[in-house]
Scaffold this active site. Structure first.
Site, PDB file in Angstrom:
ATOM      1  N   HIS A   1       1.038   2.884   8.185  1.00 37.58           N
ATOM      2  CA  HIS A   1       1.559   1.518   8.124  1.00 37.58           C
ATOM      3  C   HIS A   1       2.121   1.228   9.513  1.00 37.58           C
ATOM      4  O   HIS A   1       2.598   2.142  10.200  1.00 37.58           O
ATOM      5  CB  HIS A   1       2.737   1.385   7.157  1.00 37.58           C
TER       6      HIS A   1
ATOM      7  N   ASP B   1       5.347   2.871  10.215  1.00 34.75           N
ATOM      8  CA  ASP B   1       5.373   4.341  10.299  1.00 34.75           C
ATOM      9  C   ASP B   1       5.278   4.785  11.747  1.00 34.75           C
ATOM     10  O   ASP B   1       5.853   5.806  12.120  1.00 34.75           O
ATOM     11  CB  ASP B   1       4.171   4.975   9.576  1.00 34.75           C
TER      12      ASP B   1
HETATM   13  C1  XUL Z   1       2.239   3.217  -2.734  1.00 34.88           C
HETATM   14  C2  XUL Z   1       1.003   3.457  -1.982  1.00 34.88           C
HETATM   15  C3  XUL Z   1       0.971   3.013  -0.553  1.00 34.88           C
HETATM   16  C4  XUL Z   1      -0.369   2.567  -0.089  1.00 34.88           C
HETATM   17  C5  XUL Z   1      -0.367   2.000   1.324  1.00 34.88           C
HETATM   18  O1  XUL Z   1       2.191   3.597  -4.059  1.00 34.88           O
HETATM   19  O2  XUL Z   1       0.078   4.031  -2.503  1.00 34.88           O
HETATM   20  O3  XUL Z   1       1.455   4.046   0.237  1.00 34.88           O
HETATM   21  O4  XUL Z   1      -1.293   3.597  -0.136  1.00 34.88           O
HETATM   22  O5  XUL Z   1       0.534   0.970   1.482  1.00 34.88           O
END
Ligand code: XUL
Ligand code: CO
Length: 451
Positions: free
Chosen positions: A109, A112
């Site tokens: 993300h 991150d």
């Molecule tokens: C949350 C989840 C996230 C997504 C990316 O449950 O799976 O980490 O994979 O935002």
């Protein structure tokens, strides 16, 4: 080139490159089944499985839970003097980990890999700085970005949703983040971009205009697609379904719901699904169900590989360990044609009390071995042909004659009904065994033959 990447400082000292040692090995830091260059059905295991490490769990979650503070030591956090420096160190630690493990991909993300700034433009600048460093490390190591995404759920401004927030101003902030995260993904040649709608749902229908929120979500996705495509993003856009948590209800509930949503808004050609095993469980489905549903709808894309705890019922995000499950998953994936831009991303975290540095390696090794063994068993099932043959034979009455005419759409209800006399006579009609137990036994045999 060194066997693995080490930045200014080695963050996982004492752990070298993880090697394949075979099923008989008792070395916890070696692969027992994942032999990257081994060919399975014409492709190497590396090419089939396309393993990715999730940046947020592996280098971000520190063991905090609602009842206690951090338990994991992150040296890359404590040896830095500014938040940006901490992210630079984290990047080094991450590439050291990817290369020692031998994972070809990673996922992140925006938040991150770079700290949020005081304004959208400062956040964008922070991200661009870290993206340039990540590009250098990708080039030096050959590790690639499986997908990027934007965190539209952690900041308090998103407590009522991002694209579905009732306040328009929040959507502008979300747009600034998605635009920058797509730019980052393009700059790093990311093969995909994920939308996981963490808070795109509701806590109560009493305060929610459900129709309006879904319209907003669709519009936001269409704008993001247009931005990506006109700015050179050639990869795949994914939606990651999840039924709930953190919201009571998430609009992207499961694969079938996402498919219906995409069709309703004319987005079905532009998005595929990133299917997470633990999310499937939360939706009351088997992982295999979600994979096969996506394949049947032509929107299978990528996988977040993890598992839940059957006794807990929330998103525990544990590492996959059941070869029975991974066999059924790999069977569905192979039958869907395998991965193209997608892969197996370990959206999984080590437990709060797994505090040794080796635990992070062992967790990934276990997950990679579970999928490698599952791949071997699934390929055996396909090569052997018994299972597919059984399924094919169950439907032979549609292969020719009136059954084929029905399938082709050349029959109305009266004609179908008129056949009842000639085709419906036998007392045994419809009472052919489904042979479920025999097939389950067969799968057990394939799983146990893995070597
Ligand atoms: C949350 C989840 C996230 C997504 C990316 O449950 O799976 O980490 O994979 O935002
Ligand atoms: Co996920």
């Amino acid at each position: 080139m060194a066997d693995y990447f080490v930045g200014k400082k080695e963050y996982f000292p004492g752990i070298g490159k993880i090697q394949y040692e075979g099923p008989a090995s008792d070395n916890p830091l070696a692969f027992k089944f994942y032999d990257a260059d081994r060919k399975v059905g014409g492709k190497t295991m590396r090419e089939h499985l396309r393993f990715a490490v999730a940046y947020w769990h592996s280098f971000g979650q520190d063991g905090t839970d609602p009842f206690g503070s951090a338990t994991h030591d992150y040296p890359w956090k404590t040896d830095a003097s500014t938040p940006m420096e901490a992210h630079e160190h984290k990047l080094d630690a991450a590439f050291e980990f990817f290369t020692k493990l031998g994972a070809g991909f990673y996922c992140f993300h925006d938040r991150d890999i770079a700290p949020e700034g005081a304004s959208p433009s400062e956040s964008e600048k922070n991200l661009a700085h870290m993206v340039a460093l990540a590009a250098e490390r990708q080039k030096a190591t050959g590790v690639r970005l499986l997908w990027g995404t934007a965190n539209l759920f952690s900041h308090p401004r998103y407590m009522n949703g991002a694209a579905t927030n009732p306040e328009f101003g929040v959507l502008t902030q979300a747009a600034a983040q998605v635009k920058a995260a797509i730019d980052a993904t393009i700059a790093l040649s990311g093969q995909g971009y994920v939308f996981w709608g963490g808070r795109e749902g509701y806590m109560s229908l009493l305060n929610t205009d459900l129709k309006r929120e879904k319209d907003h979500l669709a519009r936001f996705l269409a704008m993001s697609r247009d931005y990506g495509r006109t700015h050179g993003f050639k990869g795949t856009f994914y939606i990651e379904p999840k039924p709930m948590e953190p919201t009571k209800h998430q609009y992207d509930f499961d694969v079938e719901t996402v498919a219906g949503f995409l069709r309703a808004y004319g987005l079905e050609k532009d998005f595929r699904v990133n299917i997470e095993a633990n999310h499937a469980e939360l939706a009351g489905h088997d992982f295999q169900h979600e994979l096969e549903t996506a394949a049947a709808l032509g929107i299978f894309g990528s996988v977040d590989a993890n598992r839940g705890d059957p006794r807990n019922g929330w998103d525990t995000d544990q590492f996959p360990s059941s070869v029975y499950e991974t066999t059924l998953a790999m069977l569905a994936i192979l039958r869907a044609g395998g991965f193209t831009t997608g892969g197996l991303n370990f959206d999984a975290k080590i437990r709060r009390n797994s505090v040794d540095q080796a635990d992070l390696f062992e967790a990934h090794i276990g997950g990679m071995d579970a999928f490698a063994a599952g791949l071997l068993a699934a390929q055996r099932i396909i090569d052997d042909g018994k299972l597919a043959g059984f399924v094919r034979d169950r439907y032979t009455s549609f292969d020719a004659g009136e059954g084929a005419r029905f399938e082709a759409g050349g029959m109305n209800l009266e004609e179908l009904a008129a056949l009842a006399g000639s085709l419906g006579g036998s007392a045994r009609l419809g009472r052919t065994s489904g042979k479920q137990e025999r097939l389950e036994n067969l799968i057990t045999q394939y799983v146990l033959k893995v070597k």
